[in-house]
Motif scaffolding. Structure first.
Motif, PDB file in Angstrom:
ATOM      1  N   LEU A  23       0.830  -1.213   0.000  1.00 32.84           N
ATOM      2  CA  LEU A  23       0.000   0.000   0.000  1.00 32.84           C
ATOM      3  C   LEU A  23       0.853   1.247   0.000  1.00 32.84           C
ATOM      4  CD1 LEU A  23      -2.767  -0.835   2.631  1.00 32.84           C
ATOM      5  CD2 LEU A  23      -3.056  -0.613   0.168  1.00 32.84           C
ATOM      6  N   GLU A  24       0.304   2.301  -0.587  1.00 32.99           N
ATOM      7  CA  GLU A  24       0.976   3.604  -0.504  1.00 32.99           C
ATOM      8  C   GLU A  24       0.961   4.035   0.957  1.00 32.99           C
ATOM      9  OE1 GLU A  24      -0.479   6.705  -3.123  1.00 32.99           O
ATOM     10  OE2 GLU A  24      -1.211   5.180  -4.530  1.00 32.99           O
ATOM     11  N   PRO A  25       1.998   4.720   1.426  1.00 37.29           N
ATOM     12  CA  PRO A  25       2.052   5.155   2.833  1.00 37.29           C
ATOM     13  C   PRO A  25       0.805   5.952   3.234  1.00 37.29           C
ATOM     14  CG  PRO A  25       4.143   5.536   1.764  1.00 37.29           C
ATOM     15  CD  PRO A  25       3.199   5.071   0.698  1.00 37.29           C
ATOM     16  N   GLU A  26       0.322   6.818   2.373  1.00 36.94           N
ATOM     17  CA  GLU A  26      -0.848   7.646   2.694  1.00 36.94           C
ATOM     18  C   GLU A  26      -2.101   6.778   2.873  1.00 36.94           C
ATOM     19  OE1 GLU A  26      -3.378  11.158   0.634  1.00 36.94           O
ATOM     20  OE2 GLU A  26      -1.215  11.176   0.201  1.00 36.94           O
ATOM     21  N   VAL A  27      -2.266   5.792   1.947  1.00 32.08           N
ATOM     22  CA  VAL A  27      -3.418   4.876   2.022  1.00 32.08           C
ATOM     23  C   VAL A  27      -3.309   4.031   3.287  1.00 32.08           C
ATOM     24  CG1 VAL A  27      -4.608   2.939   0.915  1.00 32.08           C
ATOM     25  CG2 VAL A  27      -3.753   4.842  -0.466  1.00 32.08           C
ATOM     26  N   ALA A  28      -2.085   3.573   3.595  1.00 31.70           N
ATOM     27  CA  ALA A  28      -1.860   2.764   4.797  1.00 31.70           C
ATOM     28  C   ALA A  28      -2.209   3.581   6.040  1.00 31.70           C
ATOM     29  CB  ALA A  28      -0.415   2.292   4.857  1.00 31.70           C
ATOM     30  N   ALA A  29      -1.808   4.860   6.073  1.00 28.23           N
ATOM     31  CA  ALA A  29      -2.099   5.730   7.217  1.00 28.23           C
ATOM     32  C   ALA A  29      -3.612   5.931   7.355  1.00 28.23           C
ATOM     33  CB  ALA A  29      -1.385   7.072   7.066  1.00 28.23           C
ATOM     34  N   GLN A  30      -4.277   6.177   6.209  1.00 28.01           N
ATOM     35  CA  GLN A  30      -5.737   6.373   6.233  1.00 28.01           C
ATOM     36  C   GLN A  30      -6.443   5.101   6.724  1.00 28.01           C
ATOM     37  OE1 GLN A  30      -6.722   7.581   2.265  1.00 28.01           O
ATOM     38  NE2 GLN A  30      -6.208   9.748   2.620  1.00 28.01           N
ATOM     39  N   THR A  31      -5.934   3.932   6.282  1.00 32.22           N
ATOM     40  CA  THR A  31      -6.517   2.651   6.694  1.00 32.22           C
ATOM     41  C   THR A  31      -6.372   2.475   8.200  1.00 32.22           C
ATOM     42  OG1 THR A  31      -5.951   1.705   4.552  1.00 32.22           O
ATOM     43  CG2 THR A  31      -6.461   0.153   6.307  1.00 32.22           C
ATOM     44  N   ALA A  32      -5.174   2.777   8.729  1.00 36.79           N
ATOM     45  CA  ALA A  32      -4.926   2.662  10.175  1.00 36.79           C
ATOM     46  C   ALA A  32      -5.854   3.615  10.937  1.00 36.79           C
ATOM     47  CB  ALA A  32      -3.465   2.960  10.486  1.00 36.79           C
ATOM     48  N   GLN A  33      -6.003   4.843  10.428  1.00 36.90           N
ATOM     49  CA  GLN A  33      -6.869   5.829  11.086  1.00 36.90           C
ATOM     50  C   GLN A  33      -8.321   5.348  11.085  1.00 36.90           C
ATOM     51  OE1 GLN A  33      -6.700   9.753   9.377  1.00 36.90           O
ATOM     52  NE2 GLN A  33      -8.221  10.582  10.815  1.00 36.90           N
ATOM     53  N   LEU A  34      -8.741   4.800   9.939  1.00 38.46           N
ATOM     54  CA  LEU A  34     -10.107   4.282   9.829  1.00 38.46           C
ATOM     55  C   LEU A  34     -10.322   3.138  10.818  1.00 38.46           C
ATOM     56  CD1 LEU A  34     -12.821   4.398   8.353  1.00 38.46           C
ATOM     57  CD2 LEU A  34     -11.908   2.785   6.676  1.00 38.46           C
ATOM     58  N   ARG A  35      -9.289   2.258  10.935  1.00 40.18           N
ATOM     59  CA  ARG A  35      -9.382   1.145  11.876  1.00 40.18           C
ATOM     60  C   ARG A  35      -9.570   1.665  13.306  1.00 40.18           C
ATOM     61  NH1 ARG A  35      -4.573  -1.169  11.179  1.00 40.18           N
ATOM     62  NH2 ARG A  35      -5.243  -2.334   9.348  1.00 40.18           N
ATOM     63  N   GLU A  36      -8.816   2.685  13.690  1.00 44.58           N
ATOM     64  CA  GLU A  36      -8.924   3.279  15.037  1.00 44.58           C
ATOM     65  C   GLU A  36     -10.312   3.896  15.246  1.00 44.58           C
ATOM     66  OE1 GLU A  36      -6.940   3.027  17.718  1.00 44.58           O
ATOM     67  OE2 GLU A  36      -5.956   1.602  16.359  1.00 44.58           O
ATOM     68  N   GLU A  37     -10.791   4.611  14.203  1.00 49.22           N
ATOM     69  CA  GLU A  37     -12.120   5.234  14.307  1.00 49.22           C
ATOM     70  C   GLU A  37     -13.198   4.159  14.458  1.00 49.22           C
ATOM     71  OE1 GLU A  37     -12.620   7.851  10.972  1.00 49.22           O
ATOM     72  OE2 GLU A  37     -11.107   9.263  11.693  1.00 49.22           O
ATOM     73  N   CYS A  38     -13.025   3.043  13.728  1.00 48.37           N
ATOM     74  CA  CYS A  38     -13.979   1.934  13.831  1.00 48.37           C
ATOM     75  C   CYS A  38     -13.969   1.342  15.235  1.00 48.37           C
ATOM     76  CB  CYS A  38     -13.681   0.847  12.806  1.00 48.37           C
ATOM     77  SG  CYS A  38     -14.136   1.333  11.129  1.00 48.37           S
ATOM     78  N   ARG A  39     -12.751   1.169  15.775  1.00 41.52           N
ATOM     79  CA  ARG A  39     -12.638   0.630  17.139  1.00 41.52           C
ATOM     80  C   ARG A  39     -13.337   1.555  18.135  1.00 41.52           C
ATOM     81  NH1 ARG A  39      -6.910  -1.025  16.647  1.00 41.52           N
ATOM     82  NH2 ARG A  39      -7.035  -3.192  15.997  1.00 41.52           N
ATOM     83  N   ALA A  40     -13.072   2.851  18.006  1.00 38.36           N
ATOM     84  CA  ALA A  40     -13.687   3.838  18.907  1.00 38.36           C
ATOM     85  C   ALA A  40     -15.211   3.793  18.764  1.00 38.36           C
ATOM     86  CB  ALA A  40     -13.155   5.237  18.593  1.00 38.36           C
ATOM     87  N   PHE A  41     -15.682   3.692  17.512  1.00 39.72           N
ATOM     88  CA  PHE A  41     -17.130   3.634  17.250  1.00 39.72           C
ATOM     89  C   PHE A  41     -17.734   2.398  17.908  1.00 39.72           C
ATOM     90  CE2 PHE A  41     -20.709   2.231  14.597  1.00 39.72           C
ATOM     91  CZ  PHE A  41     -21.544   3.326  14.751  1.00 39.72           C
ATOM     92  N   LEU A  42     -17.040   1.243  17.752  1.00 35.72           N
ATOM     93  CA  LEU A  42     -17.532  -0.003  18.356  1.00 35.72           C
ATOM     94  C   LEU A  42     -17.574   0.111  19.880  1.00 35.72           C
ATOM     95  CD1 LEU A  42     -15.878  -2.778  16.139  1.00 35.72           C
ATOM     96  CD2 LEU A  42     -18.310  -2.238  16.345  1.00 35.72           C
ATOM     97  N   ASP A  43     -16.519   0.727  20.458  1.00 35.83           N
ATOM     98  CA  ASP A  43     -16.493   0.916  21.916  1.00 35.83           C
ATOM     99  C   ASP A  43     -17.680   1.763  22.361  1.00 35.83           C
ATOM    100  OD1 ASP A  43     -14.208  -0.581  22.052  1.00 35.83           O
ATOM    101  OD2 ASP A  43     -12.839   1.132  22.282  1.00 35.83           O
ATOM    102  N   LYS A  44     -17.923   2.860  21.627  1.00 31.96           N
ATOM    103  CA  LYS A  44     -19.046   3.738  21.974  1.00 31.96           C
ATOM    104  C   LYS A  44     -20.377   3.004  21.807  1.00 31.96           C
ATOM    105  CE  LYS A  44     -16.960   8.240  21.229  1.00 31.96           C
ATOM    106  NZ  LYS A  44     -16.922   9.454  20.429  1.00 31.96           N
ATOM    107  N   THR A  45     -20.473   2.185  20.767  1.00 37.75           N
ATOM    108  CA  THR A  45     -21.703   1.415  20.528  1.00 37.75           C
ATOM    109  C   THR A  45     -21.949   0.443  21.679  1.00 37.75           C
ATOM    110  OG1 THR A  45     -21.336   1.582  18.148  1.00 37.75           O
ATOM    111  CG2 THR A  45     -22.893  -0.079  18.867  1.00 37.75           C
ATOM    112  N   GLU A  46     -20.878  -0.249  22.127  1.00 41.33           N
ATOM    113  CA  GLU A  46     -21.001  -1.176  23.254  1.00 41.33           C
ATOM    114  C   GLU A  46     -21.434  -0.433  24.508  1.00 41.33           C
ATOM    115  OE1 GLU A  46     -17.618  -3.731  24.051  1.00 41.33           O
ATOM    116  OE2 GLU A  46     -17.441  -4.221  21.920  1.00 41.33           O
ATOM    117  N   GLU A  47     -20.823   0.718  24.744  1.00 41.61           N
ATOM    118  CA  GLU A  47     -21.163   1.533  25.920  1.00 41.61           C
ATOM    119  C   GLU A  47     -22.633   1.951  25.852  1.00 41.61           C
ATOM    120  OE1 GLU A  47     -19.693   5.688  27.985  1.00 41.61           O
ATOM    121  OE2 GLU A  47     -18.408   4.786  26.454  1.00 41.61           O
ATOM    122  N   PHE A  48     -23.060   2.360  24.656  1.00 40.81           N
ATOM    123  CA  PHE A  48     -24.452   2.769  24.453  1.00 40.81           C
ATOM    124  C   PHE A  48     -25.395   1.598  24.732  1.00 40.81           C
ATOM    125  CE2 PHE A  48     -28.127   3.254  21.556  1.00 40.81           C
ATOM    126  CZ  PHE A  48     -28.667   4.423  22.093  1.00 40.81           C
TER     127      PHE A  48
END
Length: 133
Positions: A23-48
């Motif tokens: 992967l291009e470094p920029e795409v890899a960074a965006q993918t990692a960021q998306l993964r973190e956002e997904c994790r945070a979203f899942l955590d918030k969903t579980e809390e909800f």
């Protein structure tokens, strides 16, 4: 730079640590960021979900308590109704007893008047009998 371009056209890239990546470094960074956002979203969903679960539990408890109080109130109302009916029956019995006693009193009054008349008649007879002698 030409080697990088040749690798780039082959779909290979170097990251910041000079490791070869697909992967291009920029795409890899965006993918990692998306993964973190997904994790945070899942955590918030579980809390909800936990909050909603505890809210539902609380509402259930309140509903049970309300139902229990309603049943107590119905029981108290029925008890009051039966007490009122008992009182009404007692009152009717007492009214009947009063009517009976009034009739008895009237019979005694008539009997007393009759006895008074008999007594007066007998006294008059005795007086006449004495005066005849």
């Amino acid at each position: 730079a030409m080697a990088q371009a040749a690798l780039g056209s082959a779909g290979l890239h170097f990251d910041e640590l000079n490791k070869l990546r697909v992967l291009e470094p920029e795409v890899a960074a965006q993918t990692a960021q998306l993964r973190e956002e997904c994790r945070a979203f899942l955590d918030k969903t579980e809390e909800f979900q936990k909050i909603v679960g505890s809210l539902i539990e609380l509402v259930d408890q309140l509903a049970k308590a309300a139902e229990s109080e309603k049943m107590k109130a119905i029981g108290a109302r029925n008890l009051l109704k039966s007490i009122a009916k008992q009182r009404e029956a007692q009152e009717q019995q007492l009214q009947a007893l009063i009517a009976e006693k009034k009739m008895q009193l009237e019979r005694y009054r008539v009997e007393y008047e009759t006895l008074c008349k008999i007594d007066a008649d007998q006294n008059e007879f005795i007086d006449q009998f004495i005066f005849q002698k």
